[in-house]
Each structure stands twice: as structure tokens, then as C-alpha cells.
Design a protein around this motif. Structure first.
Motif, PDB file in Angstrom:
ATOM      1  N   MET A  12       9.772  -0.582  -6.087  1.00 40.56           N
ATOM      2  CA  MET A  12       9.210  -1.215  -7.275  1.00 40.56           C
ATOM      3  C   MET A  12       8.428  -2.450  -6.860  1.00 40.56           C
ATOM      4  O   MET A  12       8.967  -3.333  -6.164  1.00 40.56           O
ATOM      5  CB  MET A  12      10.316  -1.609  -8.272  1.00 40.56           C
ATOM      6  N   ASP A  13       7.156  -2.468  -7.208  1.00 44.99           N
ATOM      7  CA  ASP A  13       6.279  -3.591  -6.858  1.00 44.99           C
ATOM      8  C   ASP A  13       6.291  -3.857  -5.361  1.00 44.99           C
ATOM      9  O   ASP A  13       6.295  -5.017  -4.917  1.00 44.99           O
ATOM     10  CB  ASP A  13       6.683  -4.851  -7.620  1.00 44.99           C
ATOM     11  N   GLY A  14       6.338  -2.783  -4.578  1.00 49.03           N
ATOM     12  CA  GLY A  14       6.283  -2.916  -3.128  1.00 49.03           C
ATOM     13  C   GLY A  14       7.580  -3.376  -2.491  1.00 49.03           C
ATOM     14  O   GLY A  14       7.578  -3.782  -1.324  1.00 49.03           O
ATOM     15  N   ASN A  37       0.812  -1.234   0.000  1.00 52.04           N
ATOM     16  CA  ASN A  37       0.000   0.000   0.000  1.00 52.04           C
ATOM     17  C   ASN A  37       0.838   1.273   0.000  1.00 52.04           C
ATOM     18  O   ASN A  37       0.331   2.341   0.341  1.00 52.04           O
ATOM     19  CB  ASN A  37      -0.957   0.047   1.202  1.00 52.04           C
ATOM     20  N   TYR A  38       2.120   1.170  -0.370  1.00 49.20           N
ATOM     21  CA  TYR A  38       2.948   2.382  -0.385  1.00 49.20           C
ATOM     22  C   TYR A  38       2.648   3.162  -1.661  1.00 49.20           C
ATOM     23  O   TYR A  38       2.747   2.618  -2.768  1.00 49.20           O
ATOM     24  CB  TYR A  38       4.431   2.027  -0.306  1.00 49.20           C
ATOM     25  N   ILE A  44      11.387   5.905  -1.405  1.00 49.96           N
ATOM     26  CA  ILE A  44      11.283   5.892   0.051  1.00 49.96           C
ATOM     27  C   ILE A  44      12.583   6.467   0.605  1.00 49.96           C
ATOM     28  O   ILE A  44      13.647   6.337  -0.021  1.00 49.96           O
ATOM     29  CB  ILE A  44      11.007   4.466   0.577  1.00 49.96           C
ATOM     30  N   TYR A  45      12.518   7.115   1.774  1.00 47.87           N
ATOM     31  CA  TYR A  45      13.647   7.922   2.256  1.00 47.87           C
ATOM     32  C   TYR A  45      14.141   7.420   3.605  1.00 47.87           C
ATOM     33  O   TYR A  45      13.378   6.877   4.413  1.00 47.87           O
ATOM     34  CB  TYR A  45      13.229   9.395   2.351  1.00 47.87           C
TER      35      TYR A  45
END
Length: 360
Positions: A60-62, A34-35, A40-41
Motif C-alpha cells: 500500500m502506497d509503496g 514503482n511496484y 508481494i510474495y
């Protein structure tokens, strides 16, 4: 990983004298559902220390992967946008975990629409980090504790003397732990835990705090006061001085001001002064407005001296560090001879001691 992230890690390692060896490498493999974003940091290390490493990874693809080097466990913040310490973002979301120089697998679900008001993910699985498991145990102890949380820190240190978390929690909460209990917690740590960066920091705090006790001389320093004039602690020699660490945003601090005003009115003609040190370095207008609103212009006002940068904190001129206090409000009473009379004083202790000193 972005190239500049690698450069940042190399620079940070050079600062601490670390070397990049295979045994110091970590690999964090993330699986996140669900991201909503493509990146992402990360913020590796403690911002309060002033040298955290900022980086990012593609999602990529969670899935994502983050690699780097640490020579001891570290706290890692994972967020949905770049963290800037100088520009607070109330909408930033993420998670804090402890990583080790190992291969680790992180699984978590991003916030559901019903959880959008929350900012921190609490439910996740991290395989490969013993330290993170200990962090979860400590957090649970805090939630269940009915006694002072300082007791939870000590209990955890006794039970997990080898833990990085034990050393870090002693450092984090040292401002709310008595010197005696801080010494007790430090002494139960293993040599390994004492050798961690937070363990070394606790040793330094103990050494400092042993000089911030009744009978010891008050630290000497100079600052520019609220009126733009140079103030030095030595200017107050021969006077009894109440040093009050406060902030405009601290409700207990503001609530105590009427009582301090009463003490000043009662004793100022007998050689009593009030020095207010505010935690408002990045909000001077609010600081000045609070002084005007509370009617405390007669006191001496200076700022703490903590500088916030985009990447952490510059503590080189921090008076809170100098006085080893990081809890507000905190009060010290200094005698006419320049030595501490009371440290970390309660209002009751302060009232009784001033009555004893001035005779009324």
C-alpha cells in the motif's frame, strides 16, 4: 500477513524444533517504488532444503511489512508472484536478501522499463541485517576474483568465520570444492557458524565425501532403468564401471559422449561398462531423446532421483547426494572389486587409468 502464512511458519518451526520467542521474531519493513502490484510474495529458506515457507503481504502506497520467526539468519526471496519450484517461470522478478531475527528496513526501486529484461534487483538498501551486508561483500569478492571461485569461498570463510554466509557458501559450492579445501573452510568456521543449518550440512557432506574416495566401496542402490527394468549397482560386480553424472541440457556432458563411446568400444569386451545417471527426473522425454540422438543406447541409463515439488525438493532418493556430486559432468571409475579407483575424474585421468588396467 495471511493466516495461512502464519500457519506455514508455525509448521516449519515445528519441523525444525524451533520455538516462537521474542528474540526469534523478525520484522521486515519494506519501502518499494514503482511496484506495479497490490501484493508481494516471499519464500523464506532454501528451496534445496525442501521446506521453504511461502507467504505474501499487501503493498500500500509503496510499503509492506512481513513478520515471522527464525532462529538463525535465513535467505529470503521477494518476488512479484508466487514461486513454484515445479513450474519454472522465466518472467518472475525479485530480489534475494539475508534476514535476521531483528527489525529491518528494506528500500528498493522496482524494475524500470529499461530494466525489464533483468530478473534480479541488485541495488537496494537493507538496514538491520549484518548477514546481508556480508552477503554483498561475498558477491563483490566473486565478481572481482580472478582465481577459482572456490578460493573466494575459502578467503571469505577465513575473513568472516562467524558468518552465516560463509557456512552457506561452503554448502552451496561444496560440489566444486575439493575435499581438502572443504575441510579447510569448515575448520576455520567458528562454533557458532558450524552450528547454523548450512554449517551442519557441510559437516555431513565432509563425512559422506570421505567415503567417496579411491579404495572405498561404491554406494549400493537400486533404480528402474530406462527400459523399465530394475537395476542394482551390485549387478555390475566383477566389471570396471564408469559412472557418468550428466543431463540432456548440459552441453559439456553431451560433448563428452563421443569420447565415452570410444572408450566403451575399446574396452567393453574386456569387462568395461558405462552407467549414466541423468539429472532429468522432470523431463524424461528429453532424456530419452538425447540418448537416441547421441547414440548411447548401449550404456545403462537411470535417473538421478531428485523430485521437484511446488515448494522445494525431495532429496530422499537423490543419487547426486549419495555420491556427493552436484556439478555436471562428473565421472567416477569403479574397479571389478566394487571399490572406487577414481573419483571426480578428468578425461585425462580416466584414459590413463583404463590404459593401465586393460594394458592397451
Amino acid at each position: 500477513m495471511k493466516k495461512k502464512g502464519l500457519v506455514a511458519i508455525v509448521a516449519a518451526l515445528a519441523l525444525c524444533g524451533c520455538t516462537q520467542k521474542a528474540e526469534n521474531e523478525f520484522v521486515l519493513k519494506g519501502n518499494i517504488s514503482n511496484y506495479p502490484n497490490e501484493k508481494i510474495y516471499f519464500m523464506l529458506g532454501d528451496a534445496m532444503g525442501g521446506n521453504p515457507v511461502l507467504d505474501s503481504a499487501d503493498v500500500m502506497d509503496g510499503k509492506f511489512e512481513y513478520r515471522g520467526f527464525v532462529d538463525e539468519p535465513q535467505r529470503l526471496s521477494i518476488t512479484d508472484r508466487v514461486v513454484s519450484m515445479s513450474k519454472y517461470d522465466p518472467n518472475i522478478k525479485g530480489i534475494c536478501i539475508y534476514i535476521e531475527p531483528k527489525i529491518m528496513n528494506l528500500s528498493m526501486e522496482w524494475f524500470t522499463p529499461q530494466e525489464n529484461m533483468q530478473n534480479t534487483i541488485k541495488e537496494y538498501t537493507l538496514e538491520g541485517s549484518t548477514t546481508d551486508g556480508e552477503g554483498k561483500i561475498f558477491n563483490k569478492m566473486l565478481e572481482e576474483a580472478k582465481a577459482d571461485f572456490a578460493d573466494s569461498v575459502l578467503a571469505f570463510a577465513h575473513k568472516y568465520p562467524n558468518s552465516y554466509v560463509a557456512a552457506q557458501m561452503l554448502e552451496t559450492y561444496e560440489g566444486s570444492i575439493s575435499l581438502e579445501k572443504l575441510k579447510e573452510g569448515y575448520e576455520v568456521l567458528s562454533e557458532k557458524a558450524k552450528g547454523y543449518i548450512p554449517g551442519k550440512a557441510v559437516a555431513q557432506v565432509i563425512e559422506k565425501r570421505e567415503s567417496i574416495v579411491p579404495g572405498k566401496p561404491v554406494p549400493q542402490f537400486s533404480r528402474t532403468d530406462i527400459n523399465g527394468n530394475t537395476f542394482s549397482m551390485s549387478d555390475l560386480e566383477g566389471k570396471v564401471v564408469l559412472i557418468d553424472f550428466w543431463a540432456s541440457w548440459c552441453k559439456p556432458c553431451r560433448a563428452s559422449m563421443p569420447h565415452i563411446k570410444e572408450l566403451y568400444k575399446k574396452y567393453s569386451k574386456k569387462g568395461f561398462e558405462v552407467l549414466c545417471i541423468a539429472d532429468n527426473d522432470n523431463d524424461e522425454q528429453t532424456w530419452k531423446k538425447a540418448i537416441e540422438t547421441d547414440g548411447i543406447e548401449d550404456f545403462i541409463h537411470i535417473l538421478r532421483g531428485l523430485k521437484v515439488t511446488d515448494y522445494g525438493f525431495d532429496r530422499s532418493n537423490d543419487l547426486s547426494d549419495l555420491f556427493t556430486t552436484h556439478v555436471l559432468p562428473t565421472k567416477f571409475l569403479v574397479g571389478a572389486d566394487g571399490n572406487f579407483i577414481l573419483t571426480f575424474a578428468s578425461d585425462e585421468e580416466l584414459d590413463a587409468k583404463l590404459k593401465e588396467l586393460f594394458g592397451f
